[in-house]
Design an enzyme around this catalytic site. Structure first.
Site, short mmCIF file in Angstrom:
data_model
loop_
_atom_site.label_atom_id
_atom_site.label_comp_id
_atom_site.label_asym_id
_atom_site.label_seq_id
_atom_site.Cartn_x
_atom_site.Cartn_y
_atom_site.Cartn_z
N ASP A 46 0.84 -1.20 0.00
CA ASP A 46 0.00 0.00 0.00
C ASP A 46 0.87 1.26 0.00
O ASP A 46 0.36 2.38 -0.02
CB ASP A 46 -1.02 -0.01 1.15
CG ASP A 46 -0.38 0.03 2.51
OD1 ASP A 46 0.86 -0.11 2.61
OD2 ASP A 46 -1.12 0.19 3.51
N SER A 47 2.21 1.06 -0.04
CA SER A 47 3.11 2.18 -0.31
C SER A 47 2.77 2.77 -1.68
O SER A 47 3.20 3.88 -2.01
CB SER A 47 4.58 1.73 -0.28
OG SER A 47 4.77 0.55 -1.04
N ASP A 85 -1.03 -6.16 -0.05
CA ASP A 85 -1.29 -5.47 1.21
C ASP A 85 -2.78 -5.22 1.38
O ASP A 85 -3.45 -4.75 0.44
CB ASP A 85 -0.60 -4.09 1.17
CG ASP A 85 0.43 -3.94 2.25
OD1 ASP A 85 0.41 -4.71 3.24
OD2 ASP A 85 1.28 -3.03 2.10
N LYS A 115 -1.20 -9.35 3.10
CA LYS A 115 -0.39 -8.89 4.24
C LYS A 115 -1.23 -7.93 5.09
O LYS A 115 -1.97 -7.11 4.53
CB LYS A 115 0.87 -8.17 3.75
CG LYS A 115 1.69 -7.56 4.90
CD LYS A 115 3.09 -7.17 4.47
CE LYS A 115 3.22 -5.81 3.85
NZ LYS A 115 2.76 -4.68 4.69
N GLU A 117 -1.03 -5.32 8.70
CA GLU A 117 -0.17 -4.66 9.69
C GLU A 117 -0.80 -4.80 11.08
O GLU A 117 -1.97 -4.46 11.27
CB GLU A 117 -0.07 -3.16 9.37
CG GLU A 117 0.65 -2.86 8.08
CD GLU A 117 0.81 -1.35 7.84
OE1 GLU A 117 0.48 -0.55 8.74
OE2 GLU A 117 1.28 -0.99 6.75
N GLU A 184 9.72 -4.07 10.23
CA GLU A 184 10.13 -2.80 9.61
C GLU A 184 10.71 -1.84 10.65
O GLU A 184 10.11 -1.57 11.69
CB GLU A 184 8.90 -2.15 8.92
CG GLU A 184 9.24 -0.80 8.27
CD GLU A 184 8.23 -0.30 7.26
OE1 GLU A 184 7.29 -1.06 6.93
OE2 GLU A 184 8.39 0.84 6.80
O1 KIV Z 1 3.56 -1.05 1.60
C1 KIV Z 1 4.70 -1.53 1.49
O2 KIV Z 1 5.39 -1.34 0.49
C2 KIV Z 1 5.21 -2.32 2.59
C3 KIV Z 1 6.66 -2.66 2.59
C4 KIV Z 1 7.44 -1.47 2.93
C5 KIV Z 1 6.97 -3.81 3.48
O3 KIV Z 1 4.48 -2.66 3.48
#
Ligand code: KIV
Length: 267
Positions: A46-47, A85, A115, A117, A184
């Site tokens: 989600d970056s 994500d 994924k 968090e 992280e």
């Molecule tokens: O959103 C993302 O790119 C991430 C990575 C930095 C692990 O969660």
């Protein structure tokens, strides 16, 4: 053609001491490069909200955004192990709501895993997903969706209380059925200790060399985010300079009439 990576490959690689290579992608073009480079797994992070869409945080990213990006990445890397994500508030409301959202990701993007968090509070949700056949990667330490709760993007778990919480969260995520865990921006000794204790592999970003694999945000390592200079990013290219130079030359050559030339024109 090498054997496809699966969640079992992740475990095997840890057992054999082989480092797991993960990078992020958000579109078809980047995914093709990662596929050709033989990256073990692609994370549709989600970056995307920051490096693709230009938001200040990852919070505005929606489930539909993630599905859009993941479908494009899948077209660029048809056989690669793909992790998507779950964006902010797509997995916190309830286990049932999360199952519906993660189910959409799996059905609509052809990903192999999602994924999330967060720590022990997510155990029931993770068990629900894993129980329905959805592999889950955890994410501890600096979890960017909590940026406002943390008050910034600084190092996490450097004091004893938070480090202890991270250790017990990591155990809880493993017990809940996560196949892997992102760590992280935490001290390297803590990351190495957690990695040694867990059976599932850890993937570090800003967590030192003692994790079982590494992930970076691909535009960072390519040098496309020149204003973002955290200690943990190594720049493997300076695409910022190359892109600026190419665009400036194009503009100049259109303006001075030297593009298109004879060879770029049809008789
Ligand atoms: O959103 C993302 O790119 C991430 C990575 C930095 C692990 O969660």
């Amino acid at each position: 053609m090498s054997k496809p990576v699966t969640t079992r490959t992740f475990r095997r690689m840890k057992a054999e001491g082989r480092k797991i290579v993960v990078l992020t992608a958000y579109d078809w073009m980047l995914a093709r490069y990662l596929d050709e480079a033989g990256i073990d797994a692609i994370l549709v992070g989600d970056s995307a909200g920051q490096v693709f869409a230009g938001h200040r945080t990852t919070l505005p990213v929606t489930l539909d955004d993630m599905i859009y990006h993941a479908r494009a990445v899948r077209r660029g890397a048809p056989d690669r192990f793909l992790i998507v994500d779950m964006p902010f508030l797509s997995f916190q409301v309830s286990p049932e709501d999360t199952l519906r959202n993660a189910g959409r990701v799996m059905k609509e993007t052809d990903a192999q895993a999602v994924k999330v968090e967060g720590g022990a509070a997510l155990a029931e949700t993770i068990e629900r997903l894993v129980g329905c056949g959805i592999p889950v990667m955890g994410h501890l330490g600096l979890t960017p969706q909590s940026v406002h709760a943390f008050g910034g993007y600084g190092l996490r778990a450097s004091e004893a209380g938070e480090a202890d919480r991270l250790r017990s969260d990591a155990r809880a995520l493993e017990r809940a059925g996560c196949f892997s865990l992102v760590l992280e921006k935490i001290p390297r000794a803590l990351a190495a200790e957690v990695s040694a204790e867990l059976e599932i592999p850890t993937i570090g970003i800003g967590a030192g060399p003692g994790t079982d694999g590494q992930v970076l945000v691909t535009p960072d390592l390519l040098g496309l985010t020149p204003d973002f200079r955290p200690r943990f990013v190594r720049r493997y290219a300076d695409l910022d300079r190359i892109v600026r130079d190419a665009l400036t030359r194009f503009a100049a050559e259109v303006r001075d009439g030297s593009f298109p030339g004879e060879e770029e024109s049809y008789p």
